[in-house]
Structures are given as C-alpha cells and as structure tokens.
Design an enzyme around this catalytic site. Structure first.
Site, mmCIF file in Angstrom:
data_model
loop_
_atom_site.group_PDB
_atom_site.id
_atom_site.type_symbol
_atom_site.label_atom_id
_atom_site.label_comp_id
_atom_site.label_asym_id
_atom_site.label_seq_id
_atom_site.Cartn_x
_atom_site.Cartn_y
_atom_site.Cartn_z
ATOM 1 N N GLY A 127 0.830 -1.208 0.000
ATOM 2 C CA GLY A 127 0.000 0.000 0.000
ATOM 3 C C GLY A 127 0.860 1.252 0.000
ATOM 4 O O GLY A 127 0.941 1.951 1.008
ATOM 5 N N SER A 129 1.580 3.536 -3.407
ATOM 6 C CA SER A 129 1.098 4.571 -4.324
ATOM 7 C C SER A 129 -0.330 4.993 -4.000
ATOM 8 O O SER A 129 -1.140 4.205 -3.526
ATOM 9 C CB SER A 129 1.122 4.054 -5.762
ATOM 10 O OG SER A 129 2.425 3.817 -6.183
ATOM 11 N N GLU A 244 13.524 -3.868 -3.017
ATOM 12 C CA GLU A 244 12.707 -4.057 -4.217
ATOM 13 C C GLU A 244 13.594 -4.039 -5.453
ATOM 14 O O GLU A 244 13.285 -4.648 -6.456
ATOM 15 C CB GLU A 244 11.658 -2.937 -4.297
ATOM 16 C CG GLU A 244 10.614 -3.158 -5.395
ATOM 17 C CD GLU A 244 9.616 -2.011 -5.510
ATOM 18 O OE1 GLU A 244 9.742 -1.019 -4.776
ATOM 19 O OE2 GLU A 244 8.720 -2.119 -6.347
ATOM 20 N N ASN A 384 11.511 5.266 -14.752
ATOM 21 C CA ASN A 384 12.873 5.431 -15.269
ATOM 22 C C ASN A 384 13.323 6.897 -15.225
ATOM 23 O O ASN A 384 14.519 7.173 -15.154
ATOM 24 C CB ASN A 384 12.976 4.852 -16.686
ATOM 25 C CG ASN A 384 13.037 3.329 -16.653
ATOM 26 O OD1 ASN A 384 12.767 2.720 -15.610
ATOM 27 N ND2 ASN A 384 13.417 2.713 -17.763
#
Lengths: 398, 374
Positions: A127, A129, A244, A384
C-alpha cells in the site's frame, strides 16, 4: 579479473538446476513459458515447494528461516529459476516486508509475521502509491489518526499488485502534517479482512486484472501494528525500496524472452524463408542481444560488490533503466515477429485453465498483451525518469 | 503550392468531425466493443447518409470525390476519435476492388457499399504470407460456369459482418508470383466456407477463414488481378496511415493535457524539462507523419513505380513514429496510461496495430530500399 564462477558457485548452480528439473511442476512451467496467467493456487504451490526446500527466502538471514545466501548465490538462483520458466516469487512479503520487519520490526512482529510469510499463511500486498502520490511518493495522504489503542485509517491506495489475492497490506500512512512531507509518514500493517476496506480491480491495457485500488473508510487498526516509530515510515519505505531493486535488471527474464524471440523468428515465414534469416530483423535481434550480454556483466559487477558487503546504491538505478529497456525491446521485437497474428485479441486463451484453441500459431496468443503489459516496467518501482534523477544526483553529483 | 483544403473538403471535414463528436463517445465505443458486430450500424448509416463512404469513390464508380486527399481527410477524422468501423475493409478494399475489376452487374455492389447497405471483407492474407502481397497459396479451379476455391485466409478483418468476401486464389503460377492471382466473389453463406470469428486488439472483428471447394465468381481477368490489388492496397495504406495520424493527434492532445494538469512534487509535470523535450520530440514527429500522409495522398494514383515508393516511405515512417508516440505517451502518463478505462489505452492499442496491417515499418523499409535506394 575472472569472469568465471568459482568451483563452489558452479556446484551451487548445479544443485539449483537439478532442483528445478526435479521439483518445478511441469503444468506450472508450461503456463509461464506460454505467457499464461498462473492464478493464486499456482503461486501458492510453487511457494510451498520452495519453502520445503529452504530456498524460499533467499535474501533472509538464516536466523529468520532464510537461505542465508550471498548476492552471487541469489543471482545464480534467480537465473536458474528464469531458465526453468519458474514463476516469480511474489515479492511483497519475502523481498519487501520481510527485510523491513527484520531491521525495524519489534520482536513480537518478527515472531508473528515472518513465519507466516514463509508458510504462505499471509499473502501481503503493498500500500504505497496513491492517486496523487506516484513518482512523488512522499505526497501520501491516506491518514492514520491515533484513538486510544487503535489508529483510524482513511484514504485510498492504488496500483496494488495482486491485492485481490492478499489478506494483508503494508501501508504508508500520514500520521502528521507538521514539517516536511517525509517527516509525517508511518509504516502500518493492516489486515485486509478489517471492516471498511474495499478492493476494486483495475483492468489494465492488456485486459488483465493485475492491479487494484484499495479504499479505507474508518478502518480500525491496532496500534501494535505500527512498525518502528511513528513518523519514521519514510526511512523504512526507502529501505524497502532498495530491496525491491534487487534483481531489478531482470537478466534471467530477458534471457528467456530472447530465446523465445529467436524460436519464434525461426518458425515465422518471411518471403518464403524463416524470419530470422531476414538481415534487418536479425540485426534488430543482434543489437538487443549485445546489450543483454553487456548488461549481464554490469549486473554481475553490482552483484559481486554486494556480495563483498558493499550496499548496492544508485548503480541499481542504472540496472533498472537498462534492464527494462532491454526487456521492452524484446517484447516489441516479438510483437513485430508474429506479423498479422499480433492483431487477434486472445484474452480467453490466456486465462487460467483455458483450453481455448489459439488463433494462428500457439506462440502468438500472449505476445501483444505482454508488449503492452510490460510498458509498466519503466513506470513502476520508481519510474525510469526518477531513476535518472537518482543517477544524476547520487552518482554524477550534478 | 497550397496546403489548404478546398471548400468541398472543408465542408466534408467539418460535417464529419461534428458527426463523430456527437456519435463517437467513449461510451458508444465501449458498447460497440461489447457487441459482436465490430461496429455500430447506426453510426455506419449516418456515415453513408452524410456521403462519407461516397467520398472515397470517384464519380465513375458512383461516388463524388475519391482522390487521395479525400481518403486522407476521412480517415484522419476517424482516427481522431479512435473509430473502429470497417471502412477500410468494406469501402477502400472491398468496394475499391469491385470498382476496379468488376463487370457492370458486380459493380452494383459498389452502389450498395456507398449506400451503407453492404459489408465486404478482403480475404487475401494467408497464415504464412505475412506482408507479402503476391504470396497466395489458396487455389481456384474451374467448376461448371464458375470456380471452386480451396485454402486458408488469415486475420480477415470484418469477415464476421461481411455479406460477401473478396477472396484471392491462384489459378496459375508459383506461390509468390504476381501473375496467376485471381480475385473472386464469395457469398457469406457459401457452402464449404468456414469462419472462426474473434475480436481484434484495438477494436473490430476478424476471422480465420477456411475454404473447402467453395463456389466463387471470378472478378476481373483470370490470373491478372495483381495490379488492381496493388493499387487498392496503396489506397488502403493511405487510409490506415491517415487514420494513424488522427490517432497520433488525439494521443498528443491527451498527453499534453495530462502534462499540464497532473501534479507531482508540487508542480504540473509538464514543468519538468525532460518531459517538455520529449513531448516536443513527439510533436515534431507527428508533423513528419502528417507530411508523409500528404506525400502519399498526392501520389496514390500515380504510376506504380512512383506510387509504391511513396507507399513504402509513408508506411515506414508511420510505423516508426507510431511506436514512439505510443510508448512515450504511456510513459509520460505513468500508471493511468496502463489502464483499460482511460481513453489513451484504446487509442494506443489501435495505433500500435496499424503496424501489423499492410506491412510493418521493416517490411516497407526493405521495399523502399529495393525501389528507391539500391
């Protein structure tokens, strides 16, 4: 300088390859190879097989039930999994929450949650974004207000991957509006069964319901579900993001995608000859293969630094950009390779348990969907553009 | 030198734009996608009534316009709203082939097309022919007064709704020869004709077609259909390139809007220089695409050697720019650009599929090299 694995590493590689051959169920690897959806049961089955072998928590220390491997071993393991068309290990509990609890969680939290991650009893989702907090993650507005021994949570999370399968969600919530945005965020563990939580699927561009919106309406969360200290959640969030980003280059996945592309280009006909003999198309394949060869070594350079105890820093941002660009180019070339058979919308043939006869060659059905779906790679986990900002600030010091 | 529309074309553009704005709402398009026809008969009839289908045919064929610039104008407007109607299949390809090769009786079909009452599909591509226009493996043999066709056709767009299929089959020559290809008319209910129907990415319907000794009527000279097919294919490339241009314009506007309204780090993301420059690149490539469409519109009825250079130049550029526009617009939108619900998804998918019909960017690069460079 020595580009070869050591004897021990080679033996480890053999051990993992043998394990994949013997233990990875063929119905599962077939689905992954054909680009079909796996479904909850398939993920859980693979999770249990890995757990039984002690291979599940590759990045956890042994004291918490992990494999205790170094970075090179983890790299070898991930590489062999991709080669064998194993499903990815769902990362939310194992790669994200686990390391945060190990570093910042209370003893009670560690003892309760970590074994449940390993056993598969808990399926976590992320949880982070929100509609107004994407690249600018510190702008989270979902609020948690302390009332006695509970927090009352209100707000909305989005892009929650596989949230439809999860029974638990870890959240960044706002506990203070004082000071900088980063200084009022806390890290909260929430049971998805709590009244007031609603999960709504978001259908993606390729037709798959992979992500969700999660709504919180006066959700009562016990105060002991706070990880670490109140208003220190940003520190934990950043720590989680560095985990991550391990395996962010996706060398194994790209290697498998390259093999699949070449296989298809050998089977497709162009002007009465295999497409792979077309010099223009062959040149396109060659360019991306050359990129992949170099990236694979860049990846190993970062991996061996990590194995030597140096934390991967902004280099992982470079790997993320290059890795996603290579993978997306492979997806685009595969779409080009199948020619007119990119056009049929074959969602039915992709669904779990479907026996629908494919339109055109059997390898064509997932290709267009994968091309569109993997546009997400350069957007999620820090877009990116965000990665480039990290490189220019942290490495180039511009 | 004059790049303005004539008064007639300006009227057609204004009328069509109004019609599509009123009828082609996202909800209407979703209703079309949910149906199994691939288009809305109501919208189709409105297009016919307004003369939009007639604008694709010359006066000799019962239309009232039919020049390259008319085709470009119509399809750019359709592209702007992401329309999914099979105008390329029924009118440009089907109607165009019958107009070019049919006898007086067969040409009555063109009237039906212009009036809106007839649907056609061109069954030419085969499972392994890819983008090669002269590669035909299906065969036709004389049977009594007519012919019988046996073979397979791939991704035949609009076949599920078509009253007639226009089918190519070989009456002589080897698989890749231009000579020996014949065109046939096959009724949708003909014996031995099997259709497997499915939806397409980005809208519309298509079929895999299996023909087993299907009775067929010859259209045009036996073995001599290739040049007409190439001429009609050139007009189809023009149509789909103009549609792509319309899609690009719509995507560009949507993305600029998003850059102006989406805030992160306290400012609209359009204030970030890196996105400004990338959006500028998209905008200038869309202008290149517009010029490429104009080039082809001006040469689509020229002699084959001139026409085909422009066909390949335009389709190569459109395919290349389409990928940049799609990928950049999704990236600049972020997560919302990945969803099915948001308008960009449909437009991006439809624009991407343009490269998979009538030859992709690589196919036309090779043809351009052969025709104009080597």
């Amino acid at each position: 300088m020595d580009l070869k694995y050591t004897q021990e590493q080679l033996a480890f590689k053999d051990e993992i390859a043998t394990f994949m051959k013997e233990k990875l169920p063929k119905p599962i690897s077939d689905r992954i190879r054909q680009g079909q959806e796996l479904g909850k049961a398939g993920y859980e089955q693979w999770h249990a097989i890995l757990n039984e072998a002690g291979y599940l928590a590759a990045n956890w220390p042994k004291e918490f039930g992990g494999a205790g491997w170094d970075a090179v071993q983890r790299h070898i393991f991930e590489d062999e999994m991709s080669k064998a068309h194993a499903p990815r290990i769902v990362p939310f509990g194992l790669s994200m929450l686990g390391p945060v609890l190990q570093a910042f969680g209370s003893k009670e939290q560690q003892d309760y949650y970590l074994p449940r991650i390993l056993s598969g009893e808990d399926w976590w989702c992320q949880g982070y974004s929100e509609p107004g907090a994407g690249s600018d993650l510190a702008a989270v507005r979902t609020s948690a207000v302390r009332e006695g021994d509970h927090y009352i949570v209100n707000g909305q999370k989005t892009w929650t991957t596989l949230g439809q399968f999860a029974n638990k969600i870890f959240c960044l919530v706002r506990t203070s509006k004082e000071g900088k945005l980063q200084e009022g965020i806390s890290f909260l563990l929430v049971d998805m069964e709590t009244p007031g939580i609603e999960v709504r699927p978001i259908v993606l561009i390729d037709g798959t319901p992979e992500v969700n919106e999660v709504f919180f309406d006066n959700v009562k969360v016990p105060a002991e579900n706070l990880v670490g200290e109140e208003n220190k959640g940003w520190t934990y969030a950043k720590y989680l993001l560095t985990h991550e980003r391990t395996n962010i280059a996706g060398v194994g996945a790209s290697t498998a995608a390259l093999e699949n592309l070449k296989r298809i280009a050998r089977l497709e006909q162009d002007g009465g000859k295999p497409l792979i003999e077309n010099p223009h198309f062959a040149a396109r394949i060659a360019r991306v293969e050359i990129e992949l060869m170099a990236m694979s070594t860049t990846n190993l350079r970062v991996v061996s630094q990590a194995a030597a105890g140096q934390a991967p820093g902004a280099e992982s941002s470079m790997l993320k950009i290059k890795g996603t660009v290579v993978r997306q180019e492979l997806n685009a070339l595969t779409r080009m390779a199948i020619g007119p058979y990119a056009m049929p919308f074959a969602s039915e043939a992709m669904e779990e348990g479907s026996n629908a006869e494919p339109v055109g060659p059997d390898y064509a059905a997932p290709v267009t969907g994968q091309y569109f779906n993997n546009r997400k790679l350069s957007i999620f986990g820090g877009s990116n553009e965000i990665q480039r900002s990290i490189i220019s600030k942290a490495i180039l010091q511009l | 030198m004059n790049f303005d529309l004539t008064d007639e074309r300006q009227m057609l553009q204004d009328g069509l734009r109004r019609l599509l704005a009123d009828s082609y709402t996202p909800d209407a398009r979703k209703a079309i996608e949910a149906g199994d026809n691939g288009f809305s008969p109501d919208i189709w009839n409105s297009l016919a009534e307004m003369g939009v289908i007639g604008a694709l045919f010359g006066e000799d064929d019962g239309g009232f316009a039919g020049a390259g610039f008319d085709v470009a104008l119509v399809f750019e407007e359709l592209g702007r709203v992401g329309a999914v109607d099979p105008l390329i299949d029924t009118a440009v390809l089907g109607g165009g082939l019958v107009a070019a090769l049919g006898d007086a009786q067969q040409k009555e079909l063109v009237e039906g097309v212009i009036g809106g009452g007839v649907q056609l599909a061109f069954a030419h591509v085969e499972p392994t022919s890819r983008y090669d226009l002269s590669r035909v493996d299906a065969t036709a043999e004389k049977a009594g007064e007519g012919y019988e066709i046996t073979g397979r056709k791939a991704v035949v767009v609009n076949a599920p709704a078509a009253n007639h299929l226009l089918v190519t089959a070989r009456t002589s020559g080897k698989a890749s020869a231009e000579n020996g290809i014949s065109l046939f008319l096959v009724a949708a209910d003909a014996a031995g004709l099997r259709l497997r129907n499915y939806p397409l990415v980005g809208g519309g319907q298509a079929s895999e077609v299996v023909l087993d000794k299907v009775p067929a009527t010859l259209v045009g000279p036996e073995g001599g259909a290739y040049e007409a097919i190439a001429a009609v294919n050139a007009r189809a490339v023009l149509a789909i390139s103009a549609e792509a241009l319309g899609l690009m314009e719509a995507i560009k506007e949507l993305t600029i809007d998003y850059l102006k309204t989406r805030k992160q780090f306290g400012v609209p993301i359009g204030k970030f220089q890196v996105l400004q420059h990338r959006m500028s690149d998209v905008a200038l490539e869309v202008e290149q695409a517009r010029s490429a469409v104009i080039n082809l519109a001006g040469h689509v009825d020229a002699a084959p050697e001139v026409r085909d250079v422009h066909v390949s130049a335009t389709k190569n550029l459109i395919g290349t720019v389409a990928r940049q526009v799609v990928e950049e617009s999704i990236q600049m939108h972020g997560g919302i650009g990945m969803t099915n619900e948001y308008e960009l998804g449909h437009l991006a998918k439809r624009l991407t599929m343009v490269d998979h019909r009538f030859g992709d960017a690589d196919h036309h690069l090779e043809r351009f090299i052969a025709l104009a460079v080597a």
